[in-house]
Motif scaffolding. Sequence first.
Motif, mmCIF file in Angstrom:
data_model
loop_
_atom_site.group_PDB
_atom_site.id
_atom_site.type_symbol
_atom_site.label_atom_id
_atom_site.label_comp_id
_atom_site.label_asym_id
_atom_site.label_seq_id
_atom_site.Cartn_x
_atom_site.Cartn_y
_atom_site.Cartn_z
ATOM 1 N N ASP A 178 34.642 -7.204 39.088
ATOM 2 C CA ASP A 178 33.453 -7.648 39.821
ATOM 3 C C ASP A 178 33.790 -8.292 41.161
ATOM 4 N N ARG A 179 34.903 -9.013 41.214
ATOM 5 C CA ARG A 179 35.301 -9.715 42.431
ATOM 6 C C ARG A 179 36.777 -9.443 42.691
ATOM 7 N N LEU A 180 37.094 -9.063 43.914
ATOM 8 C CA LEU A 180 38.485 -8.955 44.340
ATOM 9 C C LEU A 180 38.649 -9.893 45.528
ATOM 10 N N ILE A 181 39.484 -10.914 45.379
ATOM 11 C CA ILE A 181 39.706 -11.895 46.421
ATOM 12 C C ILE A 181 41.094 -11.646 47.018
ATOM 13 N N ASN A 182 41.123 -11.009 48.183
ATOM 14 C CA ASN A 182 42.374 -10.679 48.866
ATOM 15 C C ASN A 182 42.832 -11.903 49.655
ATOM 16 N N ASN A 183 43.524 -12.795 48.966
ATOM 17 C CA ASN A 183 43.809 -14.123 49.517
ATOM 18 C C ASN A 183 45.267 -14.373 49.875
ATOM 19 N N ALA A 184 46.199 -13.952 49.054
ATOM 20 C CA ALA A 184 47.595 -14.376 49.208
ATOM 21 C C ALA A 184 48.147 -14.008 50.577
ATOM 22 N N PRO A 203 37.813 2.295 41.949
ATOM 23 C CA PRO A 203 37.030 2.803 40.809
ATOM 24 C C PRO A 203 36.477 1.686 39.919
ATOM 25 N N LEU A 204 37.269 0.629 39.694
ATOM 26 C CA LEU A 204 36.814 -0.481 38.858
ATOM 27 C C LEU A 204 35.759 -1.309 39.579
ATOM 28 N N LEU A 205 35.899 -1.461 40.882
ATOM 29 C CA LEU A 205 34.899 -2.192 41.658
ATOM 30 C C LEU A 205 33.569 -1.442 41.684
ATOM 31 N N ARG A 206 33.633 -0.145 41.877
ATOM 32 C CA ARG A 206 32.410 0.654 41.939
ATOM 33 C C ARG A 206 31.664 0.662 40.613
ATOM 34 N N ALA A 207 32.378 0.377 39.519
ATOM 35 C CA ALA A 207 31.740 0.350 38.198
ATOM 36 C C ALA A 207 30.982 -0.947 37.940
ATOM 37 N N ALA A 208 31.150 -1.945 38.815
ATOM 38 C CA ALA A 208 30.477 -3.233 38.639
ATOM 39 C C ALA A 208 29.047 -3.176 39.171
ATOM 40 N N SER A 209 28.212 -4.099 38.708
ATOM 41 C CA SER A 209 26.811 -4.111 39.145
ATOM 42 C C SER A 209 26.644 -4.762 40.519
ATOM 43 N N ASP A 210 27.501 -5.703 40.843
ATOM 44 C CA ASP A 210 27.421 -6.389 42.142
ATOM 45 C C ASP A 210 28.832 -6.665 42.644
ATOM 46 N N PRO A 211 29.605 -5.624 42.949
ATOM 47 C CA PRO A 211 31.007 -5.828 43.318
ATOM 48 C C PRO A 211 31.166 -6.437 44.711
ATOM 49 N N ARG A 212 32.119 -7.345 44.815
ATOM 50 C CA ARG A 212 32.417 -7.966 46.106
ATOM 51 C C ARG A 212 33.919 -7.968 46.353
ATOM 52 N N VAL A 213 34.280 -7.688 47.587
ATOM 53 C CA VAL A 213 35.662 -7.811 48.050
ATOM 54 C C VAL A 213 35.659 -8.842 49.161
ATOM 55 N N VAL A 214 36.423 -9.904 48.973
ATOM 56 C CA VAL A 214 36.518 -10.957 49.982
ATOM 57 C C VAL A 214 37.933 -10.947 50.548
ATOM 58 N N SER A 215 38.044 -10.707 51.840
ATOM 59 C CA SER A 215 39.339 -10.696 52.521
ATOM 60 C C SER A 215 39.489 -12.000 53.286
ATOM 61 N N VAL A 216 40.556 -12.725 52.983
ATOM 62 C CA VAL A 216 40.742 -14.049 53.568
ATOM 63 C C VAL A 216 41.493 -13.915 54.893
ATOM 64 N N THR A 217 40.789 -14.195 55.976
ATOM 65 C CA THR A 217 41.357 -14.143 57.306
ATOM 66 C C THR A 217 41.601 -15.569 57.791
ATOM 67 N N SER A 218 41.614 -15.768 59.100
ATOM 68 C CA SER A 218 41.952 -17.065 59.664
ATOM 69 C C SER A 218 41.367 -17.173 61.059
ATOM 70 N N LEU A 219 41.231 -18.398 61.546
ATOM 71 C CA LEU A 219 40.870 -18.591 62.949
ATOM 72 C C LEU A 219 41.907 -17.961 63.868
ATOM 73 N N ALA A 220 43.103 -17.712 63.334
ATOM 74 C CA ALA A 220 44.172 -17.101 64.118
ATOM 75 C C ALA A 220 43.801 -15.709 64.618
ATOM 76 N N GLN A 221 42.813 -15.061 63.968
ATOM 77 C CA GLN A 221 42.411 -13.730 64.423
ATOM 78 C C GLN A 221 41.973 -13.748 65.886
ATOM 79 N N HIS A 222 41.423 -14.877 66.327
ATOM 80 C CA HIS A 222 40.905 -14.975 67.699
ATOM 81 C C HIS A 222 42.023 -15.056 68.736
#
Length: 300
Positions: free
Chosen positions: A91-97, A132-151
């Motif tokens: 349901d949730r994938l948090i791309n954090n590390a 495939p596992l995310l698409r099978a969820a009812s409300d799937p979310r992927v959160v990618s953790v960025t930074s102010l450094a992107q600017h």
Amino acid sequence: MQTYRPPSQTGTLSVVTGTGGLGYEVALSLARAGGRVILAGRDAGKGAEAVARIAATVPGADVAYGALDLASLRSVREFASRLRRQETVVDRLINNAGIMSPPELELTEEGHELQFGVNYLAHFALTAELLPLLRAASDPRVVSVTSLAQHYAKFDIDNLRSEKGYHPGRAYCGSKLLQAMFARELQERSNAAGWGLKSLAAHPGFAGTNLFATGGGVSRFVSTRIILLLIGQTAAQGAQPILYAAGSPVAAGGSLYGPTGFMQMRGAPGPGKYAKIVDDQALRDEVWRRSEDLAGVRYG
């Protein structure tokens, strides 16, 4: 500052990369909300310690450790393959590390500059492998953790991997810009293909995490800690925008969330701003194409 608490996560499964700092705080909050959580990282000892701490804090928490070395695309494939065999839905994938500014050039197993490989490319590959596992969820979310450094990134499409003329800070900023571009483009592609994903970006502001211990020398580390005390916030506070992106019913796909206080370094979570270059659709398309080739994955 009022603490954001995600709504009930009962019946959901979240995968969070990174067993310490922000990853730990996100996993702890999701477990408190009743969700199952897999904390994924390369150090089994730290993973077991994080799981034990959460279990001690949240009696009955359903939290497990998953072995995942983001410096190896082979490890990414193996982790995802195990998950596809064991689970039917994510349901949730948090791309954090992530890692920050190793003083000397280091490479992943495949020969990519380490920050490009760990912070960005491995998460790009992991999301594709778990699609495939995310698409099978009812409300799937992927959160990618960025930074102010992107600017502050000086982006060069022909030096995407930061392999030419390595500079620690420049490579870090570039990897965080790529995470932001990925979050935005993943939402566009989900909309076009009907994947049903909500892809969001989040940044922690200036948060006290173990990223600052990666490199840069003792004097820089000490001065950074002093600045953190003055204008920064804790890892738990820095996790708030990530949790907001992962759980708020009003968080919009394709959007970026971060602290709304002083210079976006601290404060309650709310809408943030992408670096202007993220708006360049043609550039995002080209980055996506090259990333698929480098990661050896195809979305769809």
